[in-house]
Scaffold this active site. Structure first.
Site, PDB file in Angstrom:
ATOM      1  N   ILE A  12       5.627  -8.930  11.753  1.00 35.59           N
ATOM      2  CA  ILE A  12       6.782  -9.827  11.744  1.00 35.59           C
ATOM      3  C   ILE A  12       7.924  -9.220  10.928  1.00 35.59           C
ATOM      4  CG2 ILE A  12       7.644 -12.121  11.162  1.00 35.59           C
ATOM      5  CD1 ILE A  12       5.575 -12.063  13.437  1.00 35.59           C
TER       6      ILE A  12
ATOM      7  N   VAL B 230       4.480 -12.324   4.054  1.00 41.74           N
ATOM      8  CA  VAL B 230       5.864 -12.488   3.637  1.00 41.74           C
ATOM      9  C   VAL B 230       6.127 -11.567   2.455  1.00 41.74           C
ATOM     10  CG1 VAL B 230       7.600 -14.071   2.720  1.00 41.74           C
ATOM     11  CG2 VAL B 230       5.946 -14.881   4.415  1.00 41.74           C
TER      12      VAL B 230
ATOM     13  N   ASN C  30      -2.603   5.122  59.744  1.00 42.42           N
ATOM     14  CA  ASN C  30      -4.016   5.351  60.045  1.00 42.42           C
ATOM     15  C   ASN C  30      -4.336   6.835  59.898  1.00 42.42           C
ATOM     16  OD1 ASN C  30      -5.006   2.710  60.879  1.00 42.42           O
ATOM     17  ND2 ASN C  30      -3.591   2.890  62.598  1.00 42.42           N
TER      18      ASN C  30
ATOM     19  N   HIS D 132       5.738  15.989  53.455  1.00 45.69           N
ATOM     20  CA  HIS D 132       6.113  14.582  53.643  1.00 45.69           C
ATOM     21  C   HIS D 132       4.997  13.634  53.223  1.00 45.69           C
ATOM     22  CE1 HIS D 132       9.940  15.563  55.406  1.00 45.69           C
ATOM     23  NE2 HIS D 132       9.364  16.343  56.301  1.00 45.69           N
TER      24      HIS D 132
ATOM     25  N   GLY E 149       0.806  -1.215   0.000  1.00 44.19           N
ATOM     26  CA  GLY E 149       0.000   0.000   0.000  1.00 44.19           C
ATOM     27  C   GLY E 149       0.836   1.260   0.000  1.00 44.19           C
TER      28      GLY E 149
ATOM     29  N   LYS F 281      20.795  -2.673  14.318  1.00 44.91           N
ATOM     30  CA  LYS F 281      22.063  -3.322  14.653  1.00 44.91           C
ATOM     31  C   LYS F 281      23.201  -2.729  13.825  1.00 44.91           C
ATOM     32  CE  LYS F 281      24.457  -7.770  14.810  1.00 44.91           C
ATOM     33  NZ  LYS F 281      24.337  -9.239  14.831  1.00 44.91           N
TER      34      LYS F 281
ATOM     35  N   GLU G 221       8.162  25.088  48.539  1.00 41.05           N
ATOM     36  CA  GLU G 221       9.106  24.378  47.676  1.00 41.05           C
ATOM     37  C   GLU G 221       8.611  24.319  46.234  1.00 41.05           C
ATOM     38  OE1 GLU G 221      12.029  23.029  48.050  1.00 41.05           O
ATOM     39  OE2 GLU G 221      12.384  22.769  50.194  1.00 41.05           O
TER      40      GLU G 221
END
Length: 528
Positions: A123, A61, A429, A285, A32, A134, A337
């Site tokens: 694939i 393929v 808690n 914290h 395509g 590579k 901060e």
């Protein structure tokens, strides 16, 4: 120079091919993509002509051939490689442009069949990508449209790609293959396969947690150090971060964010997103030490700051509305901060211009910002990982079950919902006193719920706040009546807790005895 182009997503590919052709690059393509380029008047050679072998098996393929992989893998500086190419009449391929079948998008669609998922496993594409990546010293591998501009710019400037760009493209290519294979593994190992139902229309049931869990993140930045100065750290984000999440934020000014800054900022940001009306959350914290809603950011901040001015010092502050001049001037009077908001007015930015160390974070919020949440949560353990669905439960008024003789007033119910939202973000808690859309006392992270209740009262007293006629949210049930007695002694008139203890009736009886209202939520919010 020859370029092989084989893309599933054809966005920008015609323009790229036109520029390559103008630079004298020969074009090879598949199926395509080849047809699209030819229709645009570009001279293109089909892969089948190069390999001498037709595409087959419905296109499965086509590029799995020595004339493709030989052209990609041959090292130009190795005489034996070049001699082999000449002996077998193989031309080198210098540039590979590939994006893969849309596997991730396919399996994300509701009702995706197993057959569709399998058919969208590429694939030939990944095989070519690996070959080109590579051999990065000789071949440029392009796997994303965002790379097109850089490739063309270097070809125009130098007639070839630099080692630096080719290596960067190679790394990006291997990252993409890793992401792709991880997505396939996640999907297939989540499928509850039922052979008797197998057909072209078979939509498999999938486990919530796959047999193998593959996470993929991209580094945002290295950090100066981790939780402590002797630890090393870095910040990573999701591959596709959700709009309105911390990872999408832009730092407008200030010092570099630290590990603890980011952790606390996330706690504040997730909490402030829980509220529909203008809200402010102050975190220290990892715990909210002040939360409030108001008519505007200034009012919300003023109320939130009152809860615990001492802990607010050096805290993280988040707003769910743009910060204007009034809010900025109020915040600038304390040491902060990090300050986060969907936006900042020009006047607000001017206020902080001289405070160069204050970190300002702009995080654009989508219209449905309250629903922007992580779907999963992880926790690292020794040689393993705990994975769970995120605690995104939202409590509605209709969910509350009144279990006492005394009924809550409408005002108390509204405050209970507010307190419950805050309690979800307080470390267990957790005990949270609230009144009029404002936290009045927060007890966090104690081994005993009784101690959390006492600490919340102590914090309120230190801030000179009266707990008379407040409501209280407890993130988990009261195991005994003593915790209830502490909050009632402090002034609470209405309490929300999950229920579910074997001593529920004892606690309900205590509430009736003390003349306070109590509701059960039916859900707890442990936060460890």
């Amino acid at each position: 120079m020859k370029a092989l182009i084989s893309v599933s997503d054809k966005t920008g590919i015609v323009e790229l091919a036109q520029q390559l052709h103008a630079l004298g690059v020969g074009l090879i393509s598949t199926g395509g993509t080849a047809k699209l380029l030819a229709d645009k008047g570009l001279p293109v050679t089909e892969v089948a002509e190069v390999t001498g072998f037709p595409e087959m098996l419905d296109g499965r393929v086509k590029t799995l051939h020595p004339k493709v992989h030989g052209g990609l893998l041959a090292r130009r500086d190795t005489p034996e490689h070049m001699a082999a190419l000449k002996a077998h009449n193989i031309d080198t391929i210098d540039l590979l442009i590939v994006n893969l079948y849309p596997f991730e998008a396919t399996v994300a669609k509701p009702g995706c069949t197993l057959a569709d998922a399998i058919e969208n496993i590429d694939i030939g594409g990944p095989a070519m990508v690996r070959s080109a990546a590579k051999n990065w010293k000789d071949v440029g591998i392009v796997t994303d449209a965002s790379q097109y501009a850089d490739v063309i710019a270097e070809l125009k400037a130098n007639g070839k790609l630099s080692d630096k760009l080719r290596f960067a493209l190679s790394v990006a290519a291997f990252n993409r293959i890793s992401q792709y294979d991880g997505a396939i593994s996640n999907y297939l190992s989540s499928v509850n396969f039922e052979a008797e139902k197998l057909s072209e229309t078979y939509v498999p049931e999938r486990a919530q947690f796959s047999g193998q869990f593959n996470e993929q993140y991209v580094k945002v930045q290295d950090l100066r150090y981790g939780e402590n100065s002797h630890q090393q750290a870095a910040w990573y984000r999701d591959l596709a971060p959700a709009a309105g999440s911390l990872a999408t934020g832009v730092q407008l000014q200030g010092k570099e964010l630290s590990y603890n800054n980011i952790a606390d900022a996330d706690a504040a940001w997730e909490c402030v997103k829980s509220f529909d009306m203008p809200a402010c959350v102050i975190v220290k914290h990892a715990n909210p030490c002040g939360v409030a809603v108001g008519a505007n950011p200034f009012e919300a901040y003023s109320k939130a700051f009152q809860t615990d001015p001492t802990s607010a010092f050096g805290g993280i502050i988040a707003f769910n509305r743009p910060v204007d001049k009034a809010a900025a001037e109020a915040v600038s009077k304390q040491f902060v901060e990090v300050l986060m908001a969907p936006d900042f007015s020009a006047e607000a930015l001017e206020v902080f211009k001289s405070k160069v160390n204050v970190r300002l974070m702009k995080i654009a919020l989508p219209a449905d910002y309250g629903n922007v949440r992580n779907a999963l949560e992880t926790k690292r353990v020794g040689s393993g990982l705990l994975l769970q669905s995120a605690d995104n439960h939202e409590l509605a008024l209709a969910d509350l079950k009144v279990v006492t003789v005394k009924q809550p007033t409408p005002e108390e119910l509204n405050d209970l919902l507010f307190a419950w939202k805050v309690a979800k973000f307080v470390k267990s808690n957790a005990i949270v006193f609230c009144k009029n859309g404002m936290t009045m006392g927060v007890g966090a992270g104690q081994m005993s719920r009784l101690d959390s209740a006492r600490i919340a009262s102590i914090k309120a007293e230190a801030a000179k706040l009266s707990l008379q006629n407040t409501v209280v949210a407890s993130d988990a049930f009261f195991p005994f009546r003593d915790g209830l007695d502490v909050v009632v002694d402090a002034g609470a008139t209405c309490v929300a807790q999950p229920g579910g203890s074997m001593r529920d009736q004892e606690v309900i009886d205590a509430a009736n005895e003390r003349g306070v209202a109590m509701v059960f939520t039916g859900v707890r919010h442990f936060r460890h």
